[in-house]
Design an enzyme around this catalytic site. Structure first.
Site, PDB file in Angstrom:
ATOM      1  CG  HIS A 188      -1.978   1.057   1.160  1.00  0.00           C
ATOM      2  ND1 HIS A 188      -3.129   0.906   0.409  1.00  0.00           N
ATOM      3  CD2 HIS A 188      -2.052   2.284   1.714  1.00  0.00           C
ATOM      4  CE1 HIS A 188      -3.860   1.998   0.512  1.00  0.00           C
ATOM      5  NE2 HIS A 188      -3.242   2.837   1.315  1.00  0.00           N
ATOM      6  NE  ARG A 295      -3.949  -2.124 -16.839  1.00  0.00           N
ATOM      7  CZ  ARG A 295      -3.342  -0.941 -16.813  1.00  0.00           C
ATOM      8  NH1 ARG A 295      -3.912   0.069 -16.147  1.00  0.00           N
ATOM      9  NH2 ARG A 295      -2.197  -0.751 -17.421  1.00  0.00           N
ATOM     10  NE  ARG A 331      -7.391  -5.849 -20.180  1.00  0.00           N
ATOM     11  CZ  ARG A 331      -6.148  -5.762 -19.713  1.00  0.00           C
ATOM     12  NH1 ARG A 331      -5.127  -5.852 -20.542  1.00  0.00           N
ATOM     13  NH2 ARG A 331      -5.927  -5.565 -18.436  1.00  0.00           N
ATOM     14  CD  GLU A 429      -3.297 -10.051 -24.424  1.00  0.00           C
ATOM     15  OE1 GLU A 429      -2.615  -9.558 -23.508  1.00  0.00           O
ATOM     16  OE2 GLU A 429      -4.533 -10.077 -24.401  1.00  0.00           O
ATOM     17  CG  ASN A 452       3.042  -5.565 -20.135  1.00  0.00           C
ATOM     18  OD1 ASN A 452       3.741  -4.818 -20.797  1.00  0.00           O
ATOM     19  ND2 ASN A 452       2.318  -5.152 -19.119  1.00  0.00           N
ATOM     20  CG  ASP A 453       0.286 -11.519 -21.210  1.00  0.00           C
ATOM     21  OD1 ASP A 453       1.075 -12.013 -20.387  1.00  0.00           O
ATOM     22  OD2 ASP A 453      -0.908 -11.300 -20.935  1.00  0.00           O
ATOM     23  NE  ARG A 463       2.904 -10.415 -18.256  1.00  0.00           N
ATOM     24  CZ  ARG A 463       2.111  -9.522 -17.670  1.00  0.00           C
ATOM     25  NH1 ARG A 463       2.641  -8.489 -17.056  1.00  0.00           N
ATOM     26  NH2 ARG A 463       0.806  -9.646 -17.715  1.00  0.00           N
ATOM     27  CB  CYS A 500      -2.754  -0.841 -24.615  1.00  0.00           C
ATOM     28  SG  CYS A 500      -3.096  -2.617 -24.599  1.00  0.00           S
TER      29      CYS A 500
END
Length: 550
Positions: A188, A295, A331, A429, A452-453, A463, A500
């Site tokens: 946090h 997201r 998405r 992806e 990323n993927d 990753r 993205c």
């Protein structure tokens, strides 16, 4: 001068005095008693007061750091109502005939040890939550010392770690930086630092005593260093760097309102990635041209049960209306892999990154998918809303999505509900999607490349595994070739293609993406203006000529 190293969770330079954050000491003694009912009553009253405090903290946190970051206080309220926790306290009071304080402390130790020993990362993090709620009850029971920061000037907060309830009670105007001995990049404290935009370090081996308390220090968030009693040379250098950062921020503000057009007239769309509606303020503040990735899975992750159609509709409608005609790409549900949601009751998988996730869940649980699509199609009436589907690997998936979409349209028509069919796009992806992107492009309105993927699957590198950081290379020629191929196939079919993933915000590749013909870059809001600066200063054709000459 003393130098200490830590792991950076947010960059920048902070200069000020250190304030060591001392937690309130709760001294608990085991006291025998015959009045077990009286102790039970004391516990019940203390628990009710703790719940009241948490509600107040939640309301304060929502205003300061947004609903997503404030959700921890709702979780703590639920934990206080947990039957197992309460039964443990009650059992210790009644069977051992002891005071409520001892029963709470014993339960806290037992439960936190249990959580800490679990393999699941999420469950291990609950150990800190158990300690936090138990400390709150003990403070109420004994009027214990409260953890505080007493200062008249902004300071660098130094702590072993900070619980959510502690960070939210800090006066944010008095915090220059966070430095903790423990914690994780997803703690946090780290989230709050990123929200506030201040330097922060975790895993810093620095003494929490009078040796550093009150001393002048410099936190270099970019390089993961803390300098206590800095030498004049270091202090002067850090002051210079801090001034440069402020000047850069001011110069970037002058780019607001400018079109994203290169020197030779090529246009690119600069959009923002967000997780919930509380992020809209930063989108507008940074002058994003739209939202390239909303997201939607965070709507699910922040709840204890499936969000209803109406709950989702209100959120999507708010985003569409707030963006006032600018494109908003939402998405669809991307649960699975590293995003776990308990009430989905999914089985454990040996390789979740290759498993039951994203569109695979939606196509095999159409009732969940249809609820989301209904909310999205209805919200599309209120703005320029588009939908994109994650983890597509083949044509049959798109065809099945279209069949379900048609079923949803028919249901909405039958119920006389107002709706509009939004633009439909897919995320690229996986290498499979890249290789058949020429065919996929004929079926959709746009592509959005999830780097990323794509990097993970192309290089066969997990990753999420820190041991493989040196092998995870998003600049790998194979990854860049796949991006180029995707963009070319999109353009041949007459549709646009964007990025993205995290790579879209990599300033060292902005010119390369422009040269590839990437139409859109969707990044965290704070990266919009730095990328715009590069776009405005770039002659794409000249860049290509120089590159070919080399």
């Amino acid at each position: 001068m003393e130098e200490y190293r830590g792991k950076s969770v947010f960059g920048g330079i902070a200069i000020g005095k250190i304030c060591v954050y001392r937690k309130g000491e709760q001294q608990v003694k085991r006291v025998k008693t015959e009045d077990t009912e009286g102790e039970m009553q004391r516990y019940t009253q203390a628990k009710e007061e703790a719940v009241r405090q948490l509600k107040t903290l939640y309301e304060k946190a929502v205003k300061e750091v947004g609903e997503a970051n404030a959700a921890i206080f709702e979780i703590h309220q639920m934990m206080l109502e947990d039957d197992d926790y309460n039964e443990s306290v009650e059992n210790i009071i009644r069977t051992q005939k002891v005071n409520a304080e001892y029963a709470v402390a014993a339960t806290s130790d037992n439960f936190s040890q249990m959580f800490a020993s679990m393999e699941d990362d999420y469950m291990r993090e609950r150990a800190a939550d158990v300690k936090d709620i138990s400390e709150r009850i003990l403070a109420v029971l004994g009027g214990g010392a409260k953890s505080t920061v007493n200062t008249e000037e902004p300071v660098i907060i130094l702590a072993d770690d900070l619980a959510p309830s502690e960070t939210v009670q800090l006066d944010k105007d008095k915090v220059l930086s966070f430095v903790t001995v423990h914690g994780s990049v997803n703690s946090h404290t780290a989230i709050l630092a990123r929200t506030m935009g201040i330097p922060a370090l975790i895993g810093t081996q620095i003494p929490l005593d009078a040796q550093v308390d009150g001393k002048l220090a410099v936190v270099d968030g970019s390089n993961g260093a803390v300098y206590v009693d800095p030498d004049p040379e270091i202090l002067s250098e850090m002051q210079r760097r801090r001034q440069e950062e402020e000047e850069k921020k001011e110069l970037l503000q002058q780019l607001k309102g400018k079109e994203n057009i290169t020197l030779d007239g090529k246009k690119v769309m600069l959009y923002a990635n967000i997780g919930n509606i509380k992020d809209l303020a930063t989108v507008i503040q940074n002058d994003a041209g739209g939202i390239g990735l909303f997201r939607s899975e965070f709507i699910y992750l922040e709840k204890e049960e499936y969000p209803t159609e109406e709950e989702q509709f209100k959120i999507y409608k708010t985003v569409a209306e707030t963006m006032a005609g600018k494109r908003v790409i939402i998405r669809t549900l991307d649960i699975g892999a590293d995003k776990k949601c308990g009430y989905f009751e999914m089985d454990e998988e040996e390789n979740p990154a290759l498993g039951y996730r994203a569109i695979r869940i939606c196509l095999t649980r159409p009732e969940i998918f249809k609820t989301q699509l209904r909310a999205l199609f209805r919200a599309a009436v209120y703005g320029n809303l588009a939908v994109m589907y994650p983890m597509i690997t083949s044509l049959w998936e798109i065809k099945r999505i279209k069949e379900i979409a048609e079923e949803v349209k028919a249901e909405l028509k039958e119920q006389n509900m107002e709706f509009r069919m939004p633009e439909q796009g897919i995320m690229i992806e996986t290498p499979a999607a890249v290789m058949v992107s020429a065919d996929l492009a004929k079926e959709v309105d746009f592509f959005s490349i999830g780097t990323n993927d794509l990097t993970q699957y192309t290089l066969a590198v997990d990753r999420q595994n820190p041991k493989l950081d040196e092998f995870y290379d998003p600049h790998h020629p194979a990854v860049l070739s796949m991006i180029r191929m995707t963009v070319e196939n999109a353009h041949r079919a007459g549709i646009w293609a964007g990025i993205c993933g995290e790579l879209g915000a990599d300033l060292s590749l902005t010119k390369e993406f422009l040269a590839m013909g990437v139409d859109e870059l969707s990044v965290s809001p704070g990266r919009i203006l730095p990328i715009r600066k590069i776009v405005l200063e770039t002659d794409v054709e000249e860049y290509k000529r120089k590159k070919n000459a080399d």
